[in-house]
Design a protein around this motif. Structure first.
Motif, mmCIF file in Angstrom:
data_model
loop_
_atom_site.group_PDB
_atom_site.id
_atom_site.type_symbol
_atom_site.label_atom_id
_atom_site.label_comp_id
_atom_site.label_asym_id
_atom_site.label_seq_id
_atom_site.Cartn_x
_atom_site.Cartn_y
_atom_site.Cartn_z
ATOM 1 N N ALA A 1 0.835 -1.208 0.000
ATOM 2 C CA ALA A 1 0.000 0.000 0.000
ATOM 3 C C ALA A 1 0.869 1.258 0.000
ATOM 4 O O ALA A 1 0.563 2.240 -0.691
ATOM 5 N N LEU A 2 1.956 1.226 0.756
ATOM 6 C CA LEU A 2 2.878 2.363 0.768
ATOM 7 C C LEU A 2 3.521 2.558 -0.599
ATOM 8 O O LEU A 2 3.620 3.693 -1.102
ATOM 9 N N ALA B 1 2.309 1.604 -3.494
ATOM 10 C CA ALA B 1 1.280 2.038 -4.442
ATOM 11 C C ALA B 1 0.996 3.531 -4.301
ATOM 12 O O ALA B 1 0.598 4.192 -5.272
ATOM 13 N N ALA B 2 1.223 4.067 -3.089
ATOM 14 C CA ALA B 2 1.020 5.501 -2.853
ATOM 15 C C ALA B 2 2.261 6.316 -3.188
ATOM 16 O O ALA B 2 2.270 7.539 -2.976
ATOM 17 N N GLY B 3 3.312 5.662 -3.681
ATOM 18 C CA GLY B 3 4.497 6.379 -4.146
ATOM 19 C C GLY B 3 5.628 6.486 -3.153
ATOM 20 O O GLY B 3 6.583 7.246 -3.376
ATOM 21 N N HIS B 4 5.566 5.738 -2.066
ATOM 22 C CA HIS B 4 6.601 5.825 -1.040
ATOM 23 C C HIS B 4 7.652 4.729 -1.242
ATOM 24 O O HIS B 4 7.383 3.685 -1.837
ATOM 25 N N GLY C 1 -4.353 0.668 2.851
ATOM 26 C CA GLY C 1 -4.292 1.887 2.052
ATOM 27 C C GLY C 1 -4.756 3.112 2.823
ATOM 28 O O GLY C 1 -4.200 4.212 2.672
ATOM 29 N N GLU C 2 -5.750 2.922 3.686
ATOM 30 C CA GLU C 2 -6.235 4.037 4.499
ATOM 31 C C GLU C 2 -5.260 4.376 5.629
ATOM 32 O O GLU C 2 -5.264 5.502 6.134
ATOM 33 N N VAL D 1 -2.043 4.462 5.242
ATOM 34 C CA VAL D 1 -0.874 5.135 4.675
ATOM 35 C C VAL D 1 -0.854 6.622 5.001
ATOM 36 O O VAL D 1 0.163 7.164 5.446
ATOM 37 N N GLN D 2 -1.973 7.312 4.782
ATOM 38 C CA GLN D 2 -1.976 8.752 5.011
ATOM 39 C C GLN D 2 -1.743 9.085 6.477
ATOM 40 O O GLN D 2 -1.085 10.087 6.814
#
Length: 382
Positions: free
Chosen positions: A23-24, A26-29, A365-366, A368-369
């Motif tokens: 998930a991280l 996929a979020a660009g990290h 995914g939730e 991550v932020q």
């Protein structure tokens, strides 16, 4: 953001970290995972970058030998000559990985470190770099007291790196279904448990129409190495009297101790447990954390043996929620117990309710932020 994962070198503790790592990414990290042994290759096969932080050791063989040595012997009292530091057996090679993981982290410069309760080397690294430490739970059996005990076993590592001890954990990711959680940590965040068991070329028989129920039987990845497969001999004996298909997912272990298998027992080497359970009607297992949570996610009723390590705690949580059976002793291991597993509607309804509850829990995914904000504030976010 850069995130370092400190992964224990056993699949059942490593694999629960993979969905958050993906998930991280996929979020660009940027994500890097430090572990050792065969878990390095398993991490690479999961599509993640890994570093071997204790090259040259075989954690599976060492842990199996440690268990064999411990059995039948009275352990030394704390402080007695020959007594290991309390928690040493369950800090899962944190000491062996500590120096190389610190060196790796100093080069990688993570913004935060994610680790399991047993992977306290991650907490050491976070303290050394002064970044937030995020604990990713893997079952029902760990508390901050357990984590503290394992950090005590790593005291020499903290001293080598100029630290008095660990910094407080900034967030505790609880992957248990909320109605079953036993964690009361002040910085607990619920996160959905997403099963990950590696990829596979699935066999056609998994999806063929069936005329009888299918029961998956597994001992996870560690117990067959330590105990062999004999704990499941009673299941094979029961299968001779039950009109059901039994799939023995025992990781390619030697099945000689089980004797001649009846026609309704199918052994398999390795299949992702979540896929196997999706095509099953019930599950019988040892009670490992990842196996228990995958079974709960499947919505299937389960029999949990729950012997050793954190397995009694996992089994107790299943029994208390009413979605599985925990045998009280060998006399309970009968064909009638398996028949009840298949026929008890209360078990099946409770198991289905737990699966629905898990599906409604915030996803990796939730999370991550929230981790981004945690890193931005240096661990002060509550």
């Amino acid at each position: 953001m850069r995130v370092l994962f400190a992964g224990p070198p056993f699949f059942g503790l490593l694999y629960p970290l993979v969905p958050l790592a993906h998930a991280l990414r996929a979020a660009g990290h940027d994500v890097l995972l430090g572990t050792c042994g065969s878990a390095v290759q398993r991490t690479a096969e999961a599509g993640l970058l890994a570093v071997d932080c204790a090259p040259g050791i075989d954690p599976d063989a060492l842990y199996a030998q440690m268990e064999r040595d411990r059995r039948g012997k009275k352990p030394p009292a704390p402080g007695e000559r020959g007594a290991p530091p309390k928690g040493k057996g369950f800090s899962f090679f944190s000491e062996e990985m500590a120096d190389r993981m610190v060196a790796t982290a100093e080069s990688f410069s993570p913004d935060l470190v994610v680790h399991t309760p047993n992977g306290v080397v991650g907490q050491l690294v976070a303290a050394r770099l002064k970044v937030p430490s995020v604990l990713h739970a893997v079952g029902f059996g760990h508390t901050s007291a357990h984590v503290g005990m394992m950090n005590d076993a790593l005291a020499a590592g903290y001293e080598r790196h100029g630290l008095a001890g660990p910094d407080p954990i900034s967030a505790w990711l609880d992957v248990a279904p909320p109605s079953m959680s036993t964690t009361r940590e002040p910085r607990r965040w619920f996160q959905r448990f997403v099963p990950f068991n590696g990829g596979a070329n699935l066999p056609h028989w998994l999806y063929e129409q069936r005329s009888r129920p299918r029961i998956t039987v597994t001992l996870g990845t560690v117990r067959p190495v330590v105990d062999g497969v004999s704990p499941m001999k009673w299941v094979v004996d029961a299968a001779r009297e039950i009109n059901a298909e039994f799939v023995l997912a025992l990781g390619g272990a030697d099945l000689t101790d089980l004797g001649r298998l009846p026609e309704n027992v199918r052994p398999v080497d390795w299949l992702p447990l979540s896929s196997l359970l999706a095509a099953s009607d019930a599950v019988i297992h040892h009670g490992g954390a990842g196996t228990t949570l995958t079974a709960l996610d499947s919505g299937l009723p389960q029999i949990v043996l729950g012997e050793g390590a954190d397995r009694p705690a996992n089994a107790a949580a299943v029994r208390a929620r009413g979605c599985g059976i925990v045998p009280d002793g060998p006399d309970d291991l009968t064909p009638d117990l398996v028949e009840r597993l298949l026929s008890d509607t209360d078990l099946r309804e409770a198991a289905s309710a737990v699966a629905q509850e898990m599906a409604a829990t915030p996803s990796p995914g939730e999370t991550v932020q929230r981790l981004v904000e945690l890193a931005r504030t240096g661990g002060e976010l509550r």
